[in-house]
Write a protein that holds these residues in place. Structure first.
Motif, PDB file in Angstrom:
ATOM      1  N   GLY A  16     -94.523 -26.575 102.273  1.00 57.58           N
ATOM      2  CA  GLY A  16     -95.152 -25.483 101.544  1.00 57.58           C
ATOM      3  C   GLY A  16     -96.545 -25.219 102.085  1.00 57.58           C
ATOM      4  O   GLY A  16     -97.470 -24.918 101.342  1.00 57.58           O
ATOM      5  N   ALA A  17     -96.677 -25.297 103.415  1.00 54.06           N
ATOM      6  CA  ALA A  17     -98.001 -25.236 104.050  1.00 54.06           C
ATOM      7  C   ALA A  17     -98.585 -23.839 104.094  1.00 54.06           C
ATOM      8  O   ALA A  17     -99.762 -23.672 104.452  1.00 54.06           O
ATOM      9  N   SER A  18     -97.812 -22.811 103.731  1.00 53.52           N
ATOM     10  CA  SER A  18     -98.338 -21.454 103.788  1.00 53.52           C
ATOM     11  C   SER A  18     -99.016 -21.021 102.491  1.00 53.52           C
ATOM     12  O   SER A  18     -99.635 -19.960 102.436  1.00 53.52           O
ATOM     13  N   TYR A  20    -101.713 -21.724  99.072  1.00 54.58           N
ATOM     14  CA  TYR A  20    -103.124 -22.120  98.978  1.00 54.58           C
ATOM     15  C   TYR A  20    -103.298 -23.639  98.951  1.00 54.58           C
ATOM     16  O   TYR A  20    -104.168 -24.176  99.631  1.00 54.58           O
ATOM     17  N   THR A  21    -102.490 -24.340  98.168  1.00 51.82           N
ATOM     18  CA  THR A  21    -102.655 -25.790  98.123  1.00 51.82           C
ATOM     19  C   THR A  21    -102.230 -26.429  99.439  1.00 51.82           C
ATOM     20  O   THR A  21    -102.796 -27.431  99.870  1.00 51.82           O
ATOM     21  N   GLY A  22    -101.210 -25.832 100.089  1.00 48.15           N
ATOM     22  CA  GLY A  22    -100.830 -26.320 101.406  1.00 48.15           C
ATOM     23  C   GLY A  22    -101.948 -26.148 102.412  1.00 48.15           C
ATOM     24  O   GLY A  22    -102.267 -27.064 103.187  1.00 48.15           O
ATOM     25  N   GLU A  23    -102.569 -24.978 102.408  1.00 48.04           N
ATOM     26  CA  GLU A  23    -103.684 -24.719 103.326  1.00 48.04           C
ATOM     27  C   GLU A  23    -104.842 -25.667 103.072  1.00 48.04           C
ATOM     28  O   GLU A  23    -105.455 -26.187 104.018  1.00 48.04           O
ATOM     29  N   GLU A  24    -105.175 -25.895 101.810  1.00 50.63           N
ATOM     30  CA  GLU A  24    -106.290 -26.800 101.499  1.00 50.63           C
ATOM     31  C   GLU A  24    -105.987 -28.222 101.952  1.00 50.63           C
ATOM     32  O   GLU A  24    -106.865 -28.932 102.438  1.00 50.63           O
ATOM     33  N   THR A  25    -104.734 -28.638 101.807  1.00 52.07           N
ATOM     34  CA  THR A  25    -104.349 -29.965 102.265  1.00 52.07           C
ATOM     35  C   THR A  25    -104.510 -30.068 103.777  1.00 52.07           C
ATOM     36  O   THR A  25    -105.032 -31.064 104.304  1.00 52.07           O
ATOM     37  N   VAL A  26    -104.074 -29.037 104.493  1.00 47.82           N
ATOM     38  CA  VAL A  26    -104.253 -29.010 105.953  1.00 47.82           C
ATOM     39  C   VAL A  26    -105.739 -29.064 106.301  1.00 47.82           C
ATOM     40  O   VAL A  26    -106.167 -29.840 107.166  1.00 47.82           O
ATOM     41  N   GLY A  47     -91.659 -20.494 112.335  1.00 46.54           N
ATOM     42  CA  GLY A  47     -91.805 -19.973 113.685  1.00 46.54           C
ATOM     43  C   GLY A  47     -93.176 -19.411 113.988  1.00 46.54           C
ATOM     44  O   GLY A  47     -93.524 -19.224 115.163  1.00 46.54           O
ATOM     45  N   LEU A  48     -93.966 -19.140 112.978  1.00 48.09           N
ATOM     46  CA  LEU A  48     -95.304 -18.578 113.197  1.00 48.09           C
ATOM     47  C   LEU A  48     -96.305 -19.679 113.505  1.00 48.09           C
ATOM     48  O   LEU A  48     -96.246 -20.775 112.934  1.00 48.09           O
ATOM     49  N   PRO A  49     -97.273 -19.406 114.399  1.00 48.82           N
ATOM     50  CA  PRO A  49     -98.385 -20.340 114.555  1.00 48.82           C
ATOM     51  C   PRO A  49     -99.187 -20.396 113.257  1.00 48.82           C
ATOM     52  O   PRO A  49     -99.290 -19.386 112.540  1.00 48.82           O
ATOM     53  N   TYR A  50     -99.754 -21.564 112.966  1.00 48.54           N
ATOM     54  CA  TYR A  50    -100.490 -21.673 111.704  1.00 48.54           C
ATOM     55  C   TYR A  50    -101.677 -20.716 111.671  1.00 48.54           C
ATOM     56  O   TYR A  50    -102.010 -20.154 110.628  1.00 48.54           O
ATOM     57  N   GLY A  51    -102.288 -20.500 112.821  1.00 54.09           N
ATOM     58  CA  GLY A  51    -103.421 -19.583 112.884  1.00 54.09           C
ATOM     59  C   GLY A  51    -103.054 -18.145 112.595  1.00 54.09           C
ATOM     60  O   GLY A  51    -103.927 -17.339 112.248  1.00 54.09           O
ATOM     61  N   ALA A  52    -101.766 -17.777 112.721  1.00 58.62           N
ATOM     62  CA  ALA A  52    -101.341 -16.425 112.386  1.00 58.62           C
ATOM     63  C   ALA A  52    -101.312 -16.213 110.879  1.00 58.62           C
ATOM     64  O   ALA A  52    -101.424 -15.083 110.396  1.00 58.62           O
ATOM     65  N   VAL A  53    -101.134 -17.302 110.118  1.00 61.31           N
ATOM     66  CA  VAL A  53    -101.107 -17.233 108.662  1.00 61.31           C
ATOM     67  C   VAL A  53    -102.504 -17.482 108.085  1.00 61.31           C
ATOM     68  O   VAL A  53    -102.931 -16.816 107.135  1.00 61.31           O
ATOM     69  N   TYR A  54    -103.222 -18.423 108.691  1.00 60.86           N
ATOM     70  CA  TYR A  54    -104.587 -18.744 108.267  1.00 60.86           C
ATOM     71  C   TYR A  54    -105.495 -18.742 109.500  1.00 60.86           C
ATOM     72  O   TYR A  54    -105.699 -19.778 110.132  1.00 60.86           O
TER      73      TYR A  54
END
Length: 356
Positions: A16-18, A20-26, A47-54
């Motif tokens: 569930g990395a996409s 808000y809580t996933g992003e904060e954990t990352v 399939g998306l790079p993480y930087g494309a989402v955040y």
């Protein structure tokens, strides 16, 4: 301090990395010296790079987002589960059955309530993994350290309960307040509602305004009552009203209570100060200091607590502030993981609050 028996490093997956809580954990784990992020699960954005989402986390060498089924859990030590409630329990049950060495830190609500009937009442469906629900450790870090050390499944508390329980548990446990008189009035930012599109979270709907919601029916109420009843050794009910404030993150909880016999606001303040002396993330403000604000803890794992005398004799007012995404969610999850693995509890979490 780090335990001599703790591993030098571990590998982590965020499911569930996409969100808000996933992003904060990352974000938090990126600066953790003992954790390598090896998998980022997000089925809808696979399939998306993480930087494309955040974009603010671009260029950090993170793996691309992938579907849950494509994660190789045989190489992973700990999984942070940042999925919505109702879906997490089945995912966790499957992972537990297939990967006996895997530890899970769950940021959803699925394993917080110990009573299966209570869960069904408040969440509208039967629990799908009752045997694991009984095994889960309720991860309010400052009160769960011993159990966390041997835990395989940790249920991180909700953001509202974290803001209220940290000041209330020591007071209820010692009988310093009348535990039947507690009123919790709390305000949260929009990120508390998650990242999915919701009409009430649109800027035009919530900007320049303040609104109450889920009055007398918020799902965090039984979670608070479960923890408070345990230290009170008797069933306890609180009055809890949440509000949505026009800010991105933060919780401010104003708590009202009747003092116990012979107690004063000053004695309540002294008890909290003594209880949290030496705690790395809990700061009880000096008596007479200005009240805390959400800006004072923004982006950090800290909680600030202040105690005030009410104009009405025999009553006390307590103000508590946290960042709902950090101490109220991902930061507490990382803090719990540190305790589980014998790391220094503050590793990856010592960033100062962002102000203004």
């Amino acid at each position: 301090m780090t335990s001599p028996l703790s591993p030098s490093s571990i590998k982590a997956a965020i499911i569930g990395a996409s969100g808000y809580t996933g992003e904060e954990t990352v974000r938090l784990l990126l600066r953790h010296p003992r954790v390598e992020i090896v998998a980022l699960g997000a089925d809808r954005k696979a399939g998306l790079p993480y930087g494309a989402v955040y974009p603010h986390l671009d260029g950090r060498g993170l793996p691309d987002l992938c579907a849950l089924e494509d994660i190789d859990f045989t190489t992973i030590d700990v999984a942070f589960c940042c999925l919505p409630h109702g879906t997490t329990q089945q995912v966790v049950a499957d992972l537990f059955a297939r990967y006996p060495r895997l530890k899970i830190v769950d940021l959803s609500a699925d394993f917080r309530l110990r009573d299966g009937d209570l869960y069904a009442t408040w969440y509208g469906h039967p629990h799908q993994a009752l045997e694991l629900q009984k095994e889960a450790v309720y991860g309010l870090s400052e009160f769960s350290r011993d159990a966390l050390k041997s835990a395989r499944l940790v249920a991180c508390p909700g953001c509202y309960p974290t803001s209220a329980l940290l000041p209330l548990l020591p007071l209820v446990g010692r009988g310093l307040i009348d535990d039947g008189s507690v009123i919790i009035d709390a305000k949260t930012g929009a990120t508390g509602g998650g990242r999915s599109a919701k009409e009430n979270l649109l800027h035009g709907e919530m900007g320049e305004g303040l609104s109450a919601y889920a009055i007398a029916h918020h799902r965090h109420a039984p979670e608070m009552e479960q923890a408070l009843s345990q230290v009170a050794n008797a069933p306890l009910t609180v009055t809890f009203t949440p509000h949505l404030a026009p800010m991105s993150r933060g919780i401010l909880a104003t708590i009202y209570a009747t003092l116990g016999e012979g107690e004063t606001p000053q004695s309540v303040h002294e008890a909290l100060t003594e209880h949290y002396r030496g705690e790395p993330f809990v700061r009880v403000l000096p008596w007479g200091a200005p009240p805390p604000a959400t800006q004072h803890v923004r982006g950090s794992n800290y909680v600030h607590i202040a105690v005030f005398a009410d104009r009405k004799e025999g009553r006390v007012i307590i103000v508590s502030v946290i960042d709902n995404l950090v101490k109220g969610s991902s930061g507490q999850a990382v803090q719990n993981m540190n305790v589980m693995y014998g790391f220094d509890e503050t590793e990856g979490l010592m960033q100062a609050p962002l102000f203004p």
